[in-house]
Design a protein around this motif. Structure first.
Motif, PDB file in Angstrom:
ATOM      1  N   UNK A   1     -63.946 -38.850 -35.818  1.00  0.00           N
ATOM      2  CA  UNK A   1     -64.074 -40.103 -34.945  1.00  0.00           C
ATOM      3  C   UNK A   1     -62.772 -41.085 -33.742  1.00  0.00           C
ATOM      4  N   UNK A   2     -62.139 -40.238 -34.870  1.00  0.00           N
ATOM      5  CA  UNK A   2     -61.163 -41.230 -34.179  1.00  0.00           C
ATOM      6  C   UNK A   2     -60.534 -40.069 -32.465  1.00  0.00           C
ATOM      7  N   UNK A   3     -61.108 -38.677 -32.661  1.00  0.00           N
ATOM      8  CA  UNK A   3     -60.843 -37.993 -31.852  1.00  0.00           C
ATOM      9  C   UNK A   3     -62.194 -37.804 -30.339  1.00  0.00           C
ATOM     10  N   UNK A   4     -63.264 -38.517 -31.063  1.00  0.00           N
ATOM     11  CA  UNK A   4     -64.107 -38.999 -30.019  1.00  0.00           C
ATOM     12  C   UNK A   4     -64.038 -39.961 -29.017  1.00  0.00           C
ATOM     13  N   UNK A   5     -62.619 -40.933 -29.502  1.00  0.00           N
ATOM     14  CA  UNK A   5     -62.025 -41.805 -28.884  1.00  0.00           C
ATOM     15  C   UNK A   5     -62.444 -41.492 -27.221  1.00  0.00           C
ATOM     16  N   UNK A   6     -61.243 -40.140 -27.931  1.00  0.00           N
ATOM     17  CA  UNK A   6     -60.332 -39.865 -26.430  1.00  0.00           C
ATOM     18  C   UNK A   6     -61.010 -38.709 -25.669  1.00  0.00           C
ATOM     19  N   UNK A   7     -61.907 -38.776 -25.819  1.00  0.00           N
ATOM     20  CA  UNK A   7     -63.061 -37.884 -25.520  1.00  0.00           C
ATOM     21  C   UNK A   7     -62.810 -36.409 -25.907  1.00  0.00           C
TER      22      UNK A   7
END
Length: 119
Positions: A85-91
């Protein structure tokens, strides 16, 4: 040497402190006062240690609670879903294809130690 017990009137008027045998009386009084001061000092030191132990016990409980809270927070942060989830926020998105194992074949060197030194 006559031994007499002081009458209550002599005690009240403090005649036992100024008669001939008053040195023994004064020594006993000083002994009782010093002993009382030692007992009061020991009691005060004991009570201060009890308060310090109580304070440290409370501090240990607070630190243990903080440790448990931090450990559970760390466990949550280490979960794959949280990282994703945190990496998806970074793209950055997870890979669709699973990783493959790479095997590297090494040549077997039959040279001995002396052959390596003098080719």
């Amino acid at each position: 040497m006559k031994k007499t017990i002081a009458s209550p009137v002599d005690v009240i008027k403090a005649k036992i402190l100024v008669n001939e045998n008053s040195a023994k009386t004064w020594a006993f009084i000083i002994y009782v006062i010093v002993l009382g001061m030692i007992l009061i000092g020991n009691t005060q030191r004991y009570e201060s240690k009890v308060f310090k132990i109580g304070k440290l016990t409370h501090e240990v409980k607070m630190l243990r609670a903080e440790f448990v809270a931090t450990r559970s927070e760390l466990m949550e942060l280490k979960m794959e879903s949280t990282i994703t989830r945190k990496l998806e926020e970074e793209g950055i998105y997870p890979s669709e294809t699973p990783p493959q194992k790479i095997k590297v074949l090494r040549e077997v060197d039959n040279k001995t130690f002396w052959n390596k030194l003098w080719p």
